[in-house]
Motif scaffolding. Structure first.
Motif, PDB file in Angstrom:
ATOM      1  N   PHE A  98       0.824  -1.205   0.000  1.00  0.00           N
ATOM      2  CA  PHE A  98       0.000   0.000   0.000  1.00  0.00           C
ATOM      3  C   PHE A  98       0.862   1.262   0.000  1.00  0.00           C
ATOM      4  O   PHE A  98       2.067   1.214   0.222  1.00  0.00           O
ATOM      5  CB  PHE A  98      -0.926  -0.002   1.227  1.00  0.00           C
ATOM      6  CG  PHE A  98      -1.840  -1.185   1.287  1.00  0.00           C
ATOM      7  CD1 PHE A  98      -3.026  -1.195   0.574  1.00  0.00           C
ATOM      8  CD2 PHE A  98      -1.501  -2.307   2.033  1.00  0.00           C
ATOM      9  CE1 PHE A  98      -3.868  -2.290   0.606  1.00  0.00           C
ATOM     10  CE2 PHE A  98      -2.348  -3.408   2.087  1.00  0.00           C
ATOM     11  CZ  PHE A  98      -3.531  -3.404   1.362  1.00  0.00           C
ATOM     12  N   ASP A  99       0.185   2.394  -0.250  1.00  0.00           N
ATOM     13  CA  ASP A  99       0.843   3.702  -0.240  1.00  0.00           C
ATOM     14  C   ASP A  99       0.476   4.514   0.995  1.00  0.00           C
ATOM     15  O   ASP A  99       1.276   5.310   1.477  1.00  0.00           O
ATOM     16  CB  ASP A  99       0.440   4.505  -1.490  1.00  0.00           C
ATOM     17  CG  ASP A  99       0.764   3.772  -2.767  1.00  0.00           C
ATOM     18  OD1 ASP A  99       1.931   3.365  -2.931  1.00  0.00           O
ATOM     19  OD2 ASP A  99      -0.148   3.593  -3.602  1.00  0.00           O
ATOM     20  N   LEU A 100      -0.750   4.332   1.485  1.00  0.00           N
ATOM     21  CA  LEU A 100      -1.245   5.082   2.627  1.00  0.00           C
ATOM     22  C   LEU A 100      -1.926   4.096   3.573  1.00  0.00           C
ATOM     23  O   LEU A 100      -2.901   3.438   3.199  1.00  0.00           O
ATOM     24  CB  LEU A 100      -2.248   6.146   2.171  1.00  0.00           C
ATOM     25  CG  LEU A 100      -2.914   7.000   3.250  1.00  0.00           C
ATOM     26  CD1 LEU A 100      -1.871   7.821   4.004  1.00  0.00           C
ATOM     27  CD2 LEU A 100      -3.976   7.920   2.646  1.00  0.00           C
ATOM     28  N   LEU A 101      -1.401   3.992   4.785  1.00  0.00           N
ATOM     29  CA  LEU A 101      -1.923   3.038   5.771  1.00  0.00           C
ATOM     30  C   LEU A 101      -2.358   3.813   7.004  1.00  0.00           C
ATOM     31  O   LEU A 101      -1.558   4.542   7.610  1.00  0.00           O
ATOM     32  CB  LEU A 101      -0.859   2.000   6.134  1.00  0.00           C
ATOM     33  CG  LEU A 101      -0.323   1.165   4.960  1.00  0.00           C
ATOM     34  CD1 LEU A 101       0.973   1.792   4.406  1.00  0.00           C
ATOM     35  CD2 LEU A 101      -0.043  -0.274   5.384  1.00  0.00           C
ATOM     36  N   TYR A 140      -2.637   9.115  12.923  1.00  0.00           N
ATOM     37  CA  TYR A 140      -1.959   7.819  13.034  1.00  0.00           C
ATOM     38  C   TYR A 140      -1.866   7.264  11.633  1.00  0.00           C
ATOM     39  O   TYR A 140      -2.703   6.478  11.192  1.00  0.00           O
ATOM     40  CB  TYR A 140      -2.774   6.896  13.945  1.00  0.00           C
ATOM     41  CG  TYR A 140      -1.988   5.761  14.579  1.00  0.00           C
ATOM     42  CD1 TYR A 140      -1.460   5.895  15.852  1.00  0.00           C
ATOM     43  CD2 TYR A 140      -1.812   4.556  13.925  1.00  0.00           C
ATOM     44  CE1 TYR A 140      -0.770   4.858  16.463  1.00  0.00           C
ATOM     45  CE2 TYR A 140      -1.117   3.509  14.520  1.00  0.00           C
ATOM     46  CZ  TYR A 140      -0.605   3.667  15.791  1.00  0.00           C
ATOM     47  OH  TYR A 140       0.085   2.622  16.398  1.00  0.00           O
ATOM     48  N   ARG A 141      -0.843   7.702  10.887  1.00  0.00           N
ATOM     49  CA  ARG A 141      -0.785   7.367   9.457  1.00  0.00           C
ATOM     50  C   ARG A 141       0.635   7.081   9.005  1.00  0.00           C
ATOM     51  O   ARG A 141       1.584   7.763   9.375  1.00  0.00           O
ATOM     52  CB  ARG A 141      -1.393   8.491   8.616  1.00  0.00           C
ATOM     53  CG  ARG A 141      -0.790   9.863   8.813  1.00  0.00           C
ATOM     54  CD  ARG A 141      -1.500  10.909   7.949  1.00  0.00           C
ATOM     55  NE  ARG A 141      -2.913  10.976   8.256  1.00  0.00           N
ATOM     56  CZ  ARG A 141      -3.880  11.175   7.339  1.00  0.00           C
ATOM     57  NH1 ARG A 141      -3.572  11.339   6.078  1.00  0.00           N
ATOM     58  NH2 ARG A 141      -5.143  11.222   7.702  1.00  0.00           N
ATOM     59  N   LEU A 142       0.741   6.045   8.200  1.00  0.00           N
ATOM     60  CA  LEU A 142       2.010   5.631   7.599  1.00  0.00           C
ATOM     61  C   LEU A 142       1.899   5.881   6.098  1.00  0.00           C
ATOM     62  O   LEU A 142       0.987   5.371   5.450  1.00  0.00           O
ATOM     63  CB  LEU A 142       2.272   4.153   7.882  1.00  0.00           C
ATOM     64  CG  LEU A 142       3.563   3.550   7.326  1.00  0.00           C
ATOM     65  CD1 LEU A 142       4.796   4.205   7.949  1.00  0.00           C
ATOM     66  CD2 LEU A 142       3.585   2.037   7.568  1.00  0.00           C
ATOM     67  N   MET A 143       2.830   6.672   5.561  1.00  0.00           N
ATOM     68  CA  MET A 143       2.735   7.091   4.172  1.00  0.00           C
ATOM     69  C   MET A 143       4.016   6.786   3.417  1.00  0.00           C
ATOM     70  O   MET A 143       5.117   7.043   3.914  1.00  0.00           O
ATOM     71  CB  MET A 143       2.451   8.601   4.089  1.00  0.00           C
ATOM     72  CG  MET A 143       1.237   9.052   4.876  1.00  0.00           C
ATOM     73  SD  MET A 143       0.886  10.830   4.667  1.00  0.00           S
ATOM     74  CE  MET A 143       2.389  11.547   5.365  1.00  0.00           C
ATOM     75  N   ARG A 176      -3.018   3.393  -3.109  1.00  0.00           N
ATOM     76  CA  ARG A 176      -3.440   2.129  -2.511  1.00  0.00           C
ATOM     77  C   ARG A 176      -3.620   2.347  -1.006  1.00  0.00           C
ATOM     78  O   ARG A 176      -2.668   2.704  -0.311  1.00  0.00           O
ATOM     79  CB  ARG A 176      -2.411   1.041  -2.800  1.00  0.00           C
ATOM     80  CG  ARG A 176      -2.258   0.709  -4.279  1.00  0.00           C
ATOM     81  CD  ARG A 176      -1.085  -0.217  -4.518  1.00  0.00           C
ATOM     82  NE  ARG A 176       0.179   0.421  -4.157  1.00  0.00           N
ATOM     83  CZ  ARG A 176       1.347  -0.212  -4.115  1.00  0.00           C
ATOM     84  NH1 ARG A 176       1.404  -1.519  -4.393  1.00  0.00           N
ATOM     85  NH2 ARG A 176       2.447   0.435  -3.783  1.00  0.00           N
ATOM     86  N   LEU A 177      -4.827   2.101  -0.542  1.00  0.00           N
ATOM     87  CA  LEU A 177      -5.211   2.469   0.815  1.00  0.00           C
ATOM     88  C   LEU A 177      -5.463   1.247   1.688  1.00  0.00           C
ATOM     89  O   LEU A 177      -6.127   0.298   1.281  1.00  0.00           O
ATOM     90  CB  LEU A 177      -6.494   3.319   0.762  1.00  0.00           C
ATOM     91  CG  LEU A 177      -7.149   3.713   2.085  1.00  0.00           C
ATOM     92  CD1 LEU A 177      -6.248   4.656   2.879  1.00  0.00           C
ATOM     93  CD2 LEU A 177      -8.514   4.362   1.819  1.00  0.00           C
TER      94      LEU A 177
END
Length: 224
Positions: A98-101, A140-143, A176-177
């Protein structure tokens, strides 16, 4: 602050991540600067960087952090330890797909007005950007940096809610999420600007910025 640093350095070391923690302090009055500087002299030496931005609001400080990062992956969270490290491992394990989690907040202890603003954020990014992000403003995000670096250039320097804007652009750019629930387990610490009577005005300003962003990208193809 000490617990936050210890917990996050611990989980990163356990997962074998080559990491750096960047802390952006807009002028807090709870000794954050002194605690961080003390930690930097100990086990955090070379791993923690403190940037003090007196008077700079939450949104622009987050955006500055994103733009200054050169890492392959950027993880953003608020420093009040409201969510812990548990869900992060699940995000990290899925990152290659993914791109954005995102960790979407559950069990929030905030008042009804903040929850209403969160709901509006989700509806707005869905309507304007066709984004399926459930919690548009989650801290709370992983990019994946390569996926968002071009999107960051579209945001105004004074962005009140850069995370909401990125959540919207993620839909336009077809990133991709991946989303997973993260429980709010913390006790509110300190006094947040958006918890004051200014919340309504701030929400209107945020909405105006999101509308302007959508207008700016309407006639261009947005890619990550």
């Amino acid at each position: 602050m000490e617990k936050v640093l210890d917990d996050w350095m611990g989980v990163c070391e356990r997962l074998g991540i080559d990491f750096e923690i960047k802390i952006y302090d807009g002028g807090s009055t709870d000794s954050t600067q002194y605690i961080v500087r003390a930690a930097m002299q100990g086990r955090a030496l070379g791993r923690v960087e403190l940037t003090v931005l007196p008077g700079v609001p939450h949104g622009p400080s987050i955006l500055q952090g994103y733009r200054e990062s050169s890492a392959a992956w950027i993880f953003q969270m608020d420093s009040d330890d409201a969510f812990g490290t548990g869900v992060f491992e699940s995000l990290w394990e899925r990152r290659t797909e993914f791109d954005l989690l995102l960790g979407c907040r559950t069990g929030r202890r905030s008042n009804w007005s903040r929850r209403f603003v969160t709901l509006c954020g989700r509806l707005v990014v869905r309507a304007l950007f066709n984004s399926r992000v459930a919690d548009a403003n989650t801290p709370y995000r992983l990019m994946r940096r390569s996926a968002v670096v071009n999107l960051l250039r579209l945001l105004p320097d004074n962005a009140v809610v850069p995370n909401v804007m990125l959540s919207g652009l993620a839909g336009s750019a077809k990133l991709r999420l991946y989303q997973i629930e993260v429980e709010d387990i913390g006790t509110p610490v300190g006094t947040a600007r958006l918890a004051s009577f200014k919340l309504g005005r701030t929400a209107l300003q945020s909405f105006a910025q999101v509308i302007a962003l959508r207008r700016n990208v309407r006639n261009r193809r947005v890619t990550g």
